[in-house]
Design an enzyme around this catalytic site. Structure first.
Site, PDB file in Angstrom:
ATOM      1  N   GLU A 166     -59.656  15.210   9.381  1.00 47.54           N
ATOM      2  CA  GLU A 166     -59.615  14.867   7.957  1.00 47.54           C
ATOM      3  C   GLU A 166     -58.677  15.788   7.187  1.00 47.54           C
ATOM      4  O   GLU A 166     -57.954  15.349   6.293  1.00 47.54           O
ATOM      5  CB  GLU A 166     -61.032  14.924   7.386  1.00 47.54           C
ATOM      6  CG  GLU A 166     -61.940  13.875   8.004  1.00 47.54           C
ATOM      7  CD  GLU A 166     -63.364  13.950   7.503  1.00 47.54           C
ATOM      8  OE1 GLU A 166     -64.094  14.850   7.964  1.00 47.54           O
ATOM      9  OE2 GLU A 166     -63.753  13.131   6.659  1.00 47.54           O
ATOM     10  N   GLU A 186     -68.286  11.565  14.431  1.00 47.78           N
ATOM     11  CA  GLU A 186     -69.441  11.733  13.545  1.00 47.78           C
ATOM     12  C   GLU A 186     -70.595  10.773  13.815  1.00 47.78           C
ATOM     13  O   GLU A 186     -71.759  11.122  13.589  1.00 47.78           O
ATOM     14  CB  GLU A 186     -68.997  11.590  12.076  1.00 47.78           C
ATOM     15  CG  GLU A 186     -68.343  12.827  11.491  1.00 47.78           C
ATOM     16  CD  GLU A 186     -66.867  12.954  11.842  1.00 47.78           C
ATOM     17  OE1 GLU A 186     -66.360  12.133  12.646  1.00 47.78           O
ATOM     18  OE2 GLU A 186     -66.221  13.869  11.300  1.00 47.78           O
TER      19      GLU A 186
END
Lengths: 308, 82
Positions: A166, A186
């Protein structure tokens, strides 16, 4: 401040390029310490980047660019909140019972038992509140880096996972060496990426790629990432920082006002999707399976702990 | 097993010897690769990249999640050869 040496990262300005080095072991896990220093970096960028016209971000950790959010810190924080909340509830119950020794010890045990039973309902709002605060802070930082009026280049190698991916996605240009692997693991924990990853990945590639990465948890090698347009250049192992530095120095030669205008035109910040991501993340965090998955992750000895 | 499988296995053994030296000298097809070479999670990722580079294939991580012997890894690779 043209130079800074922190616990998790350092920077210096060289040939009009703000060079940011991540150096927190084992692999630049992003927790409160790194967030604090990233906030200082964002403040610098927001205040003119010490006169720099481009930014390079890279890692000196052998294992990779960044393994993502510091899940051990999150796990320990949740446990800490749980035990302190249980103690607080026990104290309240004891006080209300008005008990004195030796009855007090028995009442305290009963109160602790009651606290444990009720801990989930008691602790969950605290966890959500703390995580929301953390996410708001990291989103603020990543938004500044994403929309900086200077060109930003991320040099990636090894593990570029989760929050590390990210962070790399905030950059305008990504250069990877042949060892780099990109992943959003995730969902293994029952959550989606929370640092703005999905909206920024959607900006770069098609939704099919986003679904493949998110819904299978697989990783992509540098060559595949290059084919998808996620990475601009692939270098031999260990040559990525020099290549990224050359790209940053090239970008620094352009007129600053022109670069800023061009970036506003070609790289819109996906505001609505970023806000939706935080809401989705916090909603998913309420699922009891997340805490159990986090516990399994931090105690896992599997060679691929990022897969279920 | 097929000739193609055996060829992949031979190259896989060579790859392990090149990367891990003495640790890989005594490796056999039925050995648990990760246990025999004491590979941690970061090395496993690096090994996956090496497999993809060596054989010019793409292997999703989960294909190797339950696979541990050299022979079974070779079979996964063979199934993805162009």
């Amino acid at each position: 401040m043209r130079t800074f040496h922190g616990v998790t990262l350092s920077w210096t300005v060289d040939e009009a390029v703000l060079e940011v080095k991540l150096h927190r072991g084992p692999c630049n896990e992003i927790g409160t310490a790194m967030l604090h220093e990233l906030e200082q970096l964002a403040a610098l960028v927001d205040d003119g980047a010490a006169g720099a016209r481009a930014m390079l971000i890279y890692s000196d950790r052998p294992k990779g660019f960044s393994a993502g959010a510091d899940l051990r810190e999150l796990h320990d924080g949740m446990k800490g909140l749980r035990s302190s909340s249980a103690r607080t509830l026990a104290q309240v119950l004891v006080r209300r019972a008005g008990a004195e020794e030796p009855v007090l010890a028995t009442v305290r045990d009963m109160a602790l038992g009651a606290a444990r039973v009720g801990r989930r309902a008691l602790v969950q709002p605290l966890v959500v509140r703390e995580v929301r605060r953390f996410l708001r802070r990291i989103h603020a930082v990543f938004d500044v880096l994403d929309s900086a009026p200077i060109v930003t280049v991320a040099a990636c190698h090894g593990v570029v996972f989760g929050g590390g991916f990210e962070l790399a996605l905030t950059a305008d240009v990504r250069v990877a060496d042949a060892s780099a692997r990109f992943a959003f693991p995730e969902l293994r924990l029952g959550i989606v990426p929370g640092f703005g990853g999905v909206p920024r990945l959607e900006r770069e590639v098609g939704n099919g790629v986003v679904r493949d990465l998110l819904l299978t948890g697989r990783s992509l090698n540098a060559r595949r990432a290059h084919t998808l347009g996620l990475v601009s250049q692939v270098t031999a192992r260990g040559e990525h920082v020099q290549a990224a530095r050359r790209a940053a120095r090239q970008a620094a030669r352009f007129d600053p006002a022109s670069v800023a205008a061009a970036k506003r035109f070609v790289k819109p910040v996906p505001r609505a999707r970023l806000d939706a991501e935080i809401d989705t993340f916090l909603e998913m965090l309420r699922n009891p399976a997340v805490e159990a998955a986090l516990e399994r992750f931090v105690t896992s000895t599997d060679v691929r702990p990022y897969l279920p | 097993m097929t000739d193609a499988h055996d060829r992949v296995l031979d190259r896989l053994l060579q790859l392990a010897r090149d990367r891990y030296g003495a640790r890989a000298e005594q490796l056999h097809a039925g050995d648990d690769l990760y246990a025999a070479l004491q590979i941690d999670s970061m090395e496993a990722m690096d090994l996956l990249t090496a497999l993809e580079e060596t054989f010019d294939v793409e292997i999703p991580d989960y294909e190797l999640q339950e696979v541990r012997t050299l022979s079974s890894i070779a079979e996964i690779v063979r199934q993805r050869l162009p």
